[in-house]
Design a protein around this motif. Structure first.
Motif, PDB file in Angstrom:
ATOM      1  N   MET A   1      31.159 -17.722 -17.145  1.00  0.00           N
ATOM      2  CA  MET A   1      30.982 -16.354 -16.680  1.00  0.00           C
ATOM      3  C   MET A   1      29.559 -15.913 -17.006  1.00  0.00           C
ATOM      4  SD  MET A   1      32.841 -13.656 -15.376  1.00  0.00           S
ATOM      5  CE  MET A   1      34.424 -14.411 -15.499  1.00  0.00           C
ATOM      6  N   ARG A   2      28.851 -15.446 -16.009  1.00  0.00           N
ATOM      7  CA  ARG A   2      27.468 -15.017 -16.172  1.00  0.00           C
ATOM      8  C   ARG A   2      27.427 -13.568 -16.659  1.00  0.00           C
ATOM      9  NH1 ARG A   2      24.130 -15.395 -10.891  1.00  0.00           N
ATOM     10  NH2 ARG A   2      26.184 -16.131 -10.468  1.00  0.00           N
ATOM     11  N   PRO A   3      26.792 -13.315 -17.837  1.00  0.00           N
ATOM     12  CA  PRO A   3      26.718 -11.932 -18.332  1.00  0.00           C
ATOM     13  C   PRO A   3      25.744 -11.086 -17.516  1.00  0.00           C
ATOM     14  CG  PRO A   3      25.623 -13.445 -19.851  1.00  0.00           C
ATOM     15  CD  PRO A   3      26.222 -14.276 -18.756  1.00  0.00           C
ATOM     16  N   THR A   4      26.062  -9.791 -17.415  1.00  0.00           N
ATOM     17  CA  THR A   4      25.171  -8.835 -16.764  1.00  0.00           C
ATOM     18  C   THR A   4      24.020  -8.525 -17.720  1.00  0.00           C
ATOM     19  OG1 THR A   4      26.287  -6.916 -17.687  1.00  0.00           O
ATOM     20  CG2 THR A   4      27.149  -7.778 -15.585  1.00  0.00           C
ATOM     21  N   ALA A   5      23.042  -7.760 -17.248  1.00  0.00           N
ATOM     22  CA  ALA A   5      21.909  -7.381 -18.097  1.00  0.00           C
ATOM     23  C   ALA A   5      22.376  -6.588 -19.318  1.00  0.00           C
ATOM     24  CB  ALA A   5      20.898  -6.572 -17.285  1.00  0.00           C
ATOM     25  N   LEU A  44      32.119  -3.989 -24.527  1.00  0.00           N
ATOM     26  CA  LEU A  44      32.654  -5.019 -25.419  1.00  0.00           C
ATOM     27  C   LEU A  44      34.085  -5.391 -25.031  1.00  0.00           C
ATOM     28  CD1 LEU A  44      31.084  -3.904 -28.792  1.00  0.00           C
ATOM     29  CD2 LEU A  44      30.895  -6.188 -27.779  1.00  0.00           C
ATOM     30  N   GLN A  45      34.879  -4.423 -24.598  1.00  0.00           N
ATOM     31  CA  GLN A  45      36.237  -4.718 -24.139  1.00  0.00           C
ATOM     32  C   GLN A  45      36.211  -5.609 -22.898  1.00  0.00           C
ATOM     33  OE1 GLN A  45      37.640  -0.678 -23.730  1.00  0.00           O
ATOM     34  NE2 GLN A  45      38.537  -0.653 -25.781  1.00  0.00           N
ATOM     35  N   LYS A  50      36.340 -11.177 -20.435  1.00  0.00           N
ATOM     36  CA  LYS A  50      35.600 -12.228 -19.735  1.00  0.00           C
ATOM     37  C   LYS A  50      35.395 -13.469 -20.597  1.00  0.00           C
ATOM     38  CE  LYS A  50      32.123 -10.412 -16.870  1.00  0.00           C
ATOM     39  NZ  LYS A  50      30.821  -9.709 -16.752  1.00  0.00           N
ATOM     40  N   GLY A  51      35.661 -13.357 -21.890  1.00  0.00           N
ATOM     41  CA  GLY A  51      35.463 -14.492 -22.788  1.00  0.00           C
ATOM     42  C   GLY A  51      34.045 -14.613 -23.318  1.00  0.00           C
ATOM     43  N   TYR A  64      33.320  -7.860 -33.435  1.00  0.00           N
ATOM     44  CA  TYR A  64      33.029  -8.716 -32.291  1.00  0.00           C
ATOM     45  C   TYR A  64      31.965  -9.738 -32.663  1.00  0.00           C
ATOM     46  CZ  TYR A  64      35.517  -5.303 -29.424  1.00  0.00           C
ATOM     47  OH  TYR A  64      36.466  -4.488 -28.883  1.00  0.00           O
ATOM     48  N   ARG A  65      32.083 -10.916 -32.073  1.00  0.00           N
ATOM     49  CA  ARG A  65      31.055 -11.945 -32.223  1.00  0.00           C
ATOM     50  C   ARG A  65      30.857 -12.621 -30.869  1.00  0.00           C
ATOM     51  NH1 ARG A  65      33.243 -16.763 -31.844  1.00  0.00           N
ATOM     52  NH2 ARG A  65      35.425 -17.058 -32.404  1.00  0.00           N
TER      53      ARG A  65
END
Length: 123
Positions: A1-5, A44-45, A50-51, A64-65
């Protein structure tokens, strides 16, 4: 999954600080530019779904990590960019990057060392 900015900004905080609460992530981001606490919480949720991050729920405040190391995420993003924008050519990516933003002498020296190690089969 590609993270957004925005997700990459949060991942950057988690990579720099290690496991953090929503409040801790918010404080860092808000110090850079005004950011709402609920925005950070919601992101964060979503990132958890999304993993992209793992959430530890045993404490009162969820911690969170980042689910993957910075290098792994960067590698995936660069690989995707090379495939989509440069037809799979790493050379095209490097040439475009160097023509867009000049590298410092230290960066050029590091690039040269990396190329030499590839040539020698060390990498």
């Amino acid at each position: 999954m590609r993270p957004t900015a925005s997700e990459l900004e949060i991942l950057g905080v988690l990579w720099e600080q290690g496991p953090s609460t929503v409040r801790q992530v918010h404080e860092v981001l808000d110090g850079r530019k005004p950011t709402g606490y609920t925005t950070v919480l919601k992101l964060l949720q979503i990132m958890s779904e999304k993993g992209l991050v793992a959430r530890e729920e045993s404490a009162r405040a969820h911690v969170y990590r980042a689910a993957a190391a910075r290098e792994e995420t960067q590698g995936q993003l660069v690989g995707d960019l090379v495939d989509r924008a440069f037809g799979g050519s790493a050379a095209e990516l490097v040439m475009r990057a160097l023509s867009t933003r000049p590298a410092s002498q230290e960066e050029l020296d590091e690039i040269r060392r990396m190329l030499d190690s590839y040539r020698g089969g060390a990498v």
